[in-house]
Design a protein around this motif. Sequence first.
Motif, PDB file in Angstrom:
ATOM      1  N   ASN A  91      98.744  34.896 -50.903  1.00 43.89           N
ATOM      2  CA  ASN A  91      99.663  34.901 -49.769  1.00 43.89           C
ATOM      3  C   ASN A  91      99.565  36.139 -48.870  1.00 43.89           C
ATOM      4  O   ASN A  91      99.475  36.024 -47.646  1.00 43.89           O
ATOM      5  N   THR A  92      99.586  37.335 -49.464  1.00 45.85           N
ATOM      6  CA  THR A  92      99.543  38.577 -48.663  1.00 45.85           C
ATOM      7  C   THR A  92      98.307  38.613 -47.771  1.00 45.85           C
ATOM      8  O   THR A  92      98.378  38.961 -46.589  1.00 45.85           O
ATOM      9  N   GLU A  93      97.175  38.255 -48.341  1.00 46.64           N
ATOM     10  CA  GLU A  93      95.925  38.279 -47.577  1.00 46.64           C
ATOM     11  C   GLU A  93      95.947  37.236 -46.459  1.00 46.64           C
ATOM     12  O   GLU A  93      95.435  37.462 -45.374  1.00 46.64           O
ATOM     13  N   ARG A  94      96.568  36.071 -46.752  1.00 43.04           N
ATOM     14  CA  ARG A  94      96.616  35.016 -45.736  1.00 43.04           C
ATOM     15  C   ARG A  94      97.498  35.431 -44.566  1.00 43.04           C
ATOM     16  O   ARG A  94      97.171  35.217 -43.406  1.00 43.04           O
ATOM     17  N   VAL A  95      98.632  36.056 -44.886  1.00 41.95           N
ATOM     18  CA  VAL A  95      99.539  36.537 -43.838  1.00 41.95           C
ATOM     19  C   VAL A  95      98.825  37.582 -42.967  1.00 41.95           C
ATOM     20  O   VAL A  95      98.923  37.570 -41.739  1.00 41.95           O
ATOM     21  N   LEU A  96      98.070  38.440 -43.628  1.00 39.52           N
ATOM     22  CA  LEU A  96      97.335  39.478 -42.899  1.00 39.52           C
ATOM     23  C   LEU A  96      96.269  38.850 -42.000  1.00 39.52           C
ATOM     24  O   LEU A  96      96.076  39.272 -40.852  1.00 39.52           O
ATOM     25  N   PHE A  97      95.595  37.829 -42.510  1.00 37.63           N
ATOM     26  CA  PHE A  97      94.609  37.115 -41.691  1.00 37.63           C
ATOM     27  C   PHE A  97      95.279  36.513 -40.453  1.00 37.63           C
ATOM     28  O   PHE A  97      94.760  36.620 -39.337  1.00 37.63           O
ATOM     29  N   GLU A  98      96.451  35.911 -40.642  1.00 34.93           N
ATOM     30  CA  GLU A  98      97.133  35.277 -39.497  1.00 34.93           C
ATOM     31  C   GLU A  98      97.506  36.308 -38.438  1.00 34.93           C
ATOM     32  O   GLU A  98      97.397  36.053 -37.240  1.00 34.93           O
ATOM     33  N   SER A  99      97.911  37.509 -38.867  1.00 33.78           N
ATOM     34  CA  SER A  99      98.214  38.583 -37.928  1.00 33.78           C
ATOM     35  C   SER A  99      96.952  38.998 -37.163  1.00 33.78           C
ATOM     36  O   SER A  99      96.992  39.256 -35.955  1.00 33.78           O
ATOM     37  N   ALA A 100      95.834  39.076 -37.880  1.00 27.24           N
ATOM     38  CA  ALA A 100      94.570  39.461 -37.237  1.00 27.24           C
ATOM     39  C   ALA A 100      94.143  38.397 -36.224  1.00 27.24           C
ATOM     40  O   ALA A 100      93.685  38.718 -35.112  1.00 27.24           O
ATOM     41  N   THR A 141      89.114  39.358 -38.095  1.00 31.62           N
ATOM     42  CA  THR A 141      88.581  38.042 -37.729  1.00 31.62           C
ATOM     43  C   THR A 141      88.187  38.067 -36.256  1.00 31.62           C
ATOM     44  O   THR A 141      88.502  39.011 -35.538  1.00 31.62           O
ATOM     45  N   ALA A 142      87.497  37.022 -35.804  1.00 32.71           N
ATOM     46  CA  ALA A 142      87.026  37.023 -34.418  1.00 32.71           C
ATOM     47  C   ALA A 142      86.973  35.624 -33.842  1.00 32.71           C
ATOM     48  O   ALA A 142      86.939  34.635 -34.577  1.00 32.71           O
ATOM     49  N   GLN A 143      87.023  35.578 -32.519  1.00 35.10           N
ATOM     50  CA  GLN A 143      86.773  34.311 -31.829  1.00 35.10           C
ATOM     51  C   GLN A 143      85.889  34.559 -30.616  1.00 35.10           C
ATOM     52  O   GLN A 143      85.998  35.591 -29.965  1.00 35.10           O
ATOM     53  N   GLY A 144      85.009  33.602 -30.358  1.00 39.38           N
ATOM     54  CA  GLY A 144      84.136  33.698 -29.191  1.00 39.38           C
ATOM     55  C   GLY A 144      84.881  33.206 -27.953  1.00 39.38           C
ATOM     56  O   GLY A 144      86.075  32.931 -28.007  1.00 39.38           O
ATOM     57  N   ARG A 145      84.159  33.104 -26.824  1.00 37.90           N
ATOM     58  CA  ARG A 145      84.822  32.666 -25.588  1.00 37.90           C
ATOM     59  C   ARG A 145      85.511  31.319 -25.760  1.00 37.90           C
ATOM     60  O   ARG A 145      86.626  31.119 -25.352  1.00 37.90           O
ATOM     61  N   ASN A 146      84.794  30.383 -26.383  1.00 35.14           N
ATOM     62  CA  ASN A 146      85.335  29.029 -26.487  1.00 35.14           C
ATOM     63  C   ASN A 146      85.541  28.538 -27.907  1.00 35.14           C
ATOM     64  O   ASN A 146      85.901  27.392 -28.120  1.00 35.14           O
ATOM     65  N   ASN A 147      85.282  29.386 -28.858  1.00 40.56           N
ATOM     66  CA  ASN A 147      85.380  28.888 -30.232  1.00 40.56           C
ATOM     67  C   ASN A 147      85.856  29.983 -31.173  1.00 40.56           C
ATOM     68  O   ASN A 147      85.660  31.168 -30.912  1.00 40.56           O
ATOM     69  N   LEU A 148      86.489  29.564 -32.249  1.00 40.40           N
ATOM     70  CA  LEU A 148      86.831  30.488 -33.316  1.00 40.40           C
ATOM     71  C   LEU A 148      85.549  30.735 -34.111  1.00 40.40           C
ATOM     72  O   LEU A 148      84.780  29.808 -34.340  1.00 40.40           O
ATOM     73  N   SER A 149      85.325  31.993 -34.455  1.00 40.99           N
ATOM     74  CA  SER A 149      84.108  32.322 -35.171  1.00 40.99           C
ATOM     75  C   SER A 149      84.233  31.905 -36.638  1.00 40.99           C
ATOM     76  O   SER A 149      85.140  32.329 -37.327  1.00 40.99           O
TER      77      SER A 149
END
Length: 165
Positions: A21-30, A97-105
Amino acid sequence: MKKHKIVTNISAYASQKELPNTERVLFESALKASAYAYAPYSGFRVGAAVLLEDGTIVTGNNQENAAYPSGLCAERVALFSASSNYPGMAVKAIAITAQGRNNLSKKPLTPCGACRQVMVEYEMLSKGSVKIIMDGNNGEVLVTDSVKSLLPLAFDANIMKGKKE
Ligand code: THU
């Protein structure tokens, strides 16, 4: 002459749904932070979320500049912001985490060398290890328990002082 072998331990999750859970919450913030990145030149928007010892989450995203080298990566924006707003507070983990111009990486965002070096400093200041959660969006997530796994033989203050560790 002796040869040393360096072993890196990395956990791989099939997707962030499998994360604790903690890691998932952190991912969502990122992920949220990545949406606000200022990345008009690369179109590659990176988000980072730093977890502090008291549970505070500090986020950052990459900030680009027309003079390219003047920009800064998301990880360093987040870590410098955490240290300047909460000086002396230990860092427990950082999700990226990252996302490109039109897509989630989909590929996990593995931090650049300069950011790994900065993480080494905060891991040392935190007197513990900093977990690094490198997220692909609905793709593989890589987790290491310490910055040391990503930057073995790192340069740090102990080397200047001539200390072993
Ligand atoms: N970037 C980050 O924010 N973090 C990294 O670890 C790698 C790269 C940014 C810098 C630049 O704004 C864009 O991604 C393309 O390199």
